[in-house]
Motif scaffolding. Structure first.
Motif: not given
Length: 286
Positions: A44, A48, A51, A87-88, A90-92
């Motif tokens: 994560t 992040e 990016n 998941e990571a 998706k978050s960025v």
């Protein structure tokens, strides 16, 4: 475009990074020493901070026979690691490409398998790769799942290198002749993967070099191209027992690839010739 590539120390990841650099992309290749994909917090934080616009996830536990006895490690890398990366991504808001395998099929059919044919892995490695596919599909919309087969590339070990090594000391070899598939050259594959990641034609794809052969036919062509006088005897799978069961039919239909506007890869024979010339150049350079 900023691209993160996992599995950089492997055959495919290495060539994807090279291809991305050739196109002038801001590309970051990581191996297990750089990023432990089974550590959720680390993944994560890493993603992040970087990016990226896209992640090409080619890292995997690929020791097919060993996977039968080392199931926890295999699951941790192929399923949990894939989940954390997805998941990571998706978050960025990054596009995600998951490299899968012909081993998600049982290989019982006698036709080239399409993306819609039912999956039914016969070994633990194939099971974990299929679970990885499900994870990616459940989490992401901007995703590619690319199933490949019989990979060979300049970086790392593969069937071609093993055959050439054996040719140094053997004049005859027994090679399995009743398992069929398509060899896939990572140099060719990497070019297509970069083209795909530039697009928004998301979904599941089968990708390999054109044409089909058995392992025995592949071996004969290797020796022919390399100028090695080795006689290949085709044997049945049962005569060469392995810890994990291999699918007998790994022929993949690439019709969807064509229908989506992507150019098919060259024939596996052309790819092999290119690869062996690349190996010769590497030896001479060293």
């Amino acid at each position: 475009m900023k691209i993160l590539v996992t599995g950089y120390t492997g055959q495919l990841g290495y060539d994807v990074v090279k291809e991305g650099q050739f196109h002038g992309y801001d590309i970051y290749g990581v191996g297990s020493a750089d990023l432990d994909i089974t550590n959720k917090q680390r993944v994560t934080e890493f993603v992040e901070k970087l990016n990226p616009d896209a992640i090409v996830h080619s890292a995997a536990y690929t020791a097919v026979d060993q996977a039968e006895d080392d199931q926890d490690t295999c699951w941790n890398i192929n399923v949990n690691g894939t989940r954390y990366l997805a998941e990571a991504a998706k978050s960025v808001g990054a596009k995600f490409m998951y490299i899968s395998t012909d081993y998600v099929f049982d290989g019982e059919e006698n036709w080239p398998l399409s993306e819609t044919d039912s999956t039914s892995p016969v070994g633990y490695y194939g099971l974990t790769k299929l679970e990885g596919e499900k994870v990616v599909q459940s989490l992401l919309n901007q995703m590619f799942i690319v199933r490949i087969s019989w990979v060979f590339g300049i970086n790392g070990n593969n069937f071609v290198k093993v055959m050439l090594r054996l040719a140094e000391t053997r004049s005859e070899l027994n090679v399995v002749g009743d398992q069929f598939g398509s060899p896939t050259y990572t140099f060719d594959l990497a070019r297509l993967l970069i083209e795909m990641i530039e697009s928004e034609k998301y979904g599941i794809y089968h990708v390999s070099n054109e044409g089909f052969c058995s392992w025995a036919e592949f071996a004969r062509e290797i020796f022919k191209v390399a100028g090695k006088a080795v006689k290949v005897h085709a044997i049945n799978t049962e005569e060469y027992p392995t810890r994990a069961v291999r699918p007998k039919n790994s022929r993949l239909s690439k019709q969807k690839l064509v229908d989506s506007g992507f150019k098919p890869l060259p024939s596996w024979q052309e790819a092999l010739e290119h690869y062996i010339n690349e190996l010769i150049l590497e030896v001479n350079h060293d």
